[in-house]
Design a protein around this motif. Structure first.
Motif, mmCIF file in Angstrom:
data_model
loop_
_atom_site.group_PDB
_atom_site.id
_atom_site.type_symbol
_atom_site.label_atom_id
_atom_site.label_comp_id
_atom_site.label_asym_id
_atom_site.label_seq_id
_atom_site.Cartn_x
_atom_site.Cartn_y
_atom_site.Cartn_z
ATOM 1 N N GLY A 94 0.828 -1.200 0.000
ATOM 2 C CA GLY A 94 0.000 0.000 0.000
ATOM 3 C C GLY A 94 0.861 1.247 0.000
ATOM 4 O O GLY A 94 2.094 1.172 -0.027
ATOM 5 N N ALA A 95 0.202 2.408 0.028
ATOM 6 C CA ALA A 95 0.899 3.696 0.030
ATOM 7 C C ALA A 95 0.780 4.356 1.395
ATOM 8 O O ALA A 95 -0.211 4.183 2.107
ATOM 9 C CB ALA A 95 0.332 4.612 -1.050
ATOM 10 N N THR B 174 -5.226 -4.960 11.437
ATOM 11 C CA THR B 174 -5.132 -5.450 10.059
ATOM 12 C C THR B 174 -3.996 -6.456 9.925
ATOM 13 O O THR B 174 -4.138 -7.490 9.262
ATOM 14 C CB THR B 174 -4.915 -4.277 9.094
ATOM 15 O OG1 THR B 174 -6.037 -3.389 9.178
ATOM 16 C CG2 THR B 174 -4.775 -4.763 7.658
ATOM 17 N N LEU B 175 -2.880 -6.163 10.562
ATOM 18 C CA LEU B 175 -1.753 -7.094 10.526
ATOM 19 C C LEU B 175 -2.125 -8.431 11.163
ATOM 20 O O LEU B 175 -1.769 -9.499 10.649
ATOM 21 C CB LEU B 175 -0.550 -6.493 11.253
ATOM 22 C CG LEU B 175 0.117 -5.278 10.610
ATOM 23 C CD1 LEU B 175 1.223 -4.746 11.514
ATOM 24 C CD2 LEU B 175 0.685 -5.632 9.241
ATOM 25 N N VAL C 296 5.596 -6.606 4.661
ATOM 26 C CA VAL C 296 4.792 -5.396 4.482
ATOM 27 C C VAL C 296 5.593 -4.415 3.637
ATOM 28 O O VAL C 296 6.747 -4.103 3.956
ATOM 29 C CB VAL C 296 4.426 -4.749 5.834
ATOM 30 C CG1 VAL C 296 3.675 -3.437 5.617
ATOM 31 C CG2 VAL C 296 3.595 -5.713 6.668
ATOM 32 N N ILE C 297 4.993 -3.933 2.552
ATOM 33 C CA ILE C 297 5.653 -2.983 1.653
ATOM 34 C C ILE C 297 4.772 -1.745 1.551
ATOM 35 O O ILE C 297 3.671 -1.799 1.001
ATOM 36 C CB ILE C 297 5.875 -3.583 0.252
ATOM 37 C CG1 ILE C 297 6.636 -4.903 0.345
ATOM 38 C CG2 ILE C 297 6.613 -2.594 -0.636
ATOM 39 C CD1 ILE C 297 6.739 -5.640 -0.976
ATOM 40 N N LEU C 298 5.258 -0.625 2.073
ATOM 41 C CA LEU C 298 4.537 0.641 1.999
ATOM 42 C C LEU C 298 5.379 1.633 1.207
ATOM 43 O O LEU C 298 6.562 1.816 1.493
ATOM 44 C CB LEU C 298 4.254 1.186 3.400
ATOM 45 C CG LEU C 298 3.397 0.288 4.304
ATOM 46 C CD1 LEU C 298 3.236 0.922 5.676
ATOM 47 C CD2 LEU C 298 2.038 0.028 3.670
ATOM 48 N N LEU D 185 5.786 0.124 14.795
ATOM 49 C CA LEU D 185 4.752 -0.870 15.063
ATOM 50 C C LEU D 185 5.180 -2.253 14.581
ATOM 51 O O LEU D 185 5.021 -3.255 15.293
ATOM 52 C CB LEU D 185 3.447 -0.458 14.376
ATOM 53 C CG LEU D 185 2.280 -1.450 14.477
ATOM 54 C CD1 LEU D 185 1.888 -1.670 15.932
ATOM 55 C CD2 LEU D 185 1.087 -0.946 13.672
ATOM 56 N N LEU D 186 5.751 -2.303 13.390
ATOM 57 C CA LEU D 186 6.189 -3.586 12.842
ATOM 58 C C LEU D 186 7.338 -4.173 13.661
ATOM 59 O O LEU D 186 7.420 -5.387 13.847
ATOM 60 C CB LEU D 186 6.616 -3.414 11.385
ATOM 61 C CG LEU D 186 5.484 -3.117 10.394
ATOM 62 C CD1 LEU D 186 6.048 -2.711 9.046
ATOM 63 C CD2 LEU D 186 4.578 -4.332 10.240
#
Length: 273
Positions: free
Chosen positions: A200-201, A240-241, A249-251, A268-269
């Motif tokens: 996501g962005a 959500t995670l 996760v790719i932002l 958070l990650l």
């Protein structure tokens, strides 16, 4: 391994142009070996999915290696019987083998991009769609997505920056590119590889094409990529995670202020690892 062929969107002529295999040959392969597996319209016309096209390229690669078509089809079905995806177990293009589409930056693709951009700049939607359809009939979908759509958006962004294109032209072009990429993604087969990626962005980043393109390319390679869209808020992201349980996760962020908004996500990650 995938058992579905994805959404069927290509007619027989498009497959012939994409693969170089004659229509009579494609019909014979389907009749004798069950490959590819097109769907039928109410009128009886064949409609092929992207996986069907990839299947034809796979069969062609085996023929180039010296196999008969019967042996190639037998090999395909043996992979399936073992629960493997033939497209992954034995890629269509082996190391050292010439690519089916070697010119990725050649004049033909540049011309396709120019035709598409000019149609977009004139707000000619039908002509723009026709230009993309013509490119898809000659090159793999991921090549068109990168070389025509992505590079085309970059070019019109540069034109806007130089005051050579209006914001309305830029938005119109972006909307067409997003819609086409979403259609290409909808036609892909189900994921065949384990693991999940979340794409996501960043917050305040409204540029959705880059993360959507990344998700599309990952899915093209059999990965399960969950695309969350743009301007992803931190609020309830942890829930959500927990629900998706992604392996990665790719932002993305295309502006520095938006990139700065990713810091809390990293924290958070890190706490979830």
């Amino acid at each position: 391994m995938p058992t579905r062929s994805g959404r069927a969107t290509f007619n027989l002529r498009a497959v012939v142009q994409d693969t170089g295999v004659k229509a009579d040959t494609l019909r014979a392969w389907e009749r004798r070996y069950g490959l590819p597996c097109p769907q039928r319209t109410p009128g009886g016309h064949r409609l092929f999915s992207q996986r069907d096209i990839d299947t034809v390229h796979w069969l062609k690669a085996r023929l180039m290696e010296g196999m008969t078509i019967g042996r190639a089809a037998e090999l395909w079905h043996s992979f399936e019987a073992e629960g493997q995806d033939p497209l992954i177990a034995l890629p269509a293009v082996s190391a050292g083998e010439p690519q089916a589409f070697p010119i990725l930056h050649g004049q033909a693709l540049e011309h396709a991009r120019e035709v598409w951009l000019e149609a977009c700049l004139r707000f000619q939607e039908e002509q723009a769609e026709a230009a993309i359809a013509h490119a898809l009939a000659q090159y793999p979908a991921e090549v068109v997505a990168v070389e025509v759509l992505s590079r085309g958006l970059a070019e019109i962004g540069d034109r806007w920056y130089r005051a050579e294109a209006s914001i309305h032209q830029e938005h119109f072009t972006s909307a067409l590119a997003m819609r086409r990429l979403e259609a290409l993604m909808a036609g892909l087969p189900q994921p065949s590889l384990p693991g999940t990626l979340l794409v996501g962005a960043a917050p305040d980043d409204l540029h959705g094409f880059a993360p959507l393109l990344l998700a599309y390319l990952l899915r093209r390679r059999g990965r399960r990529a969950v695309y969350l869209g743009v301007d992803i808020p931190l609020d309830r992201f942890e829930q959500t995670l927990q629900q998706i349980q992604p392996d990665l996760v790719i932002l993305t962020a295309q502006r520095l202020p938006a990139a700065a908004n990713l810091a809390p996500f990293g924290q958070l990650l890190a706490g979830c690892s």
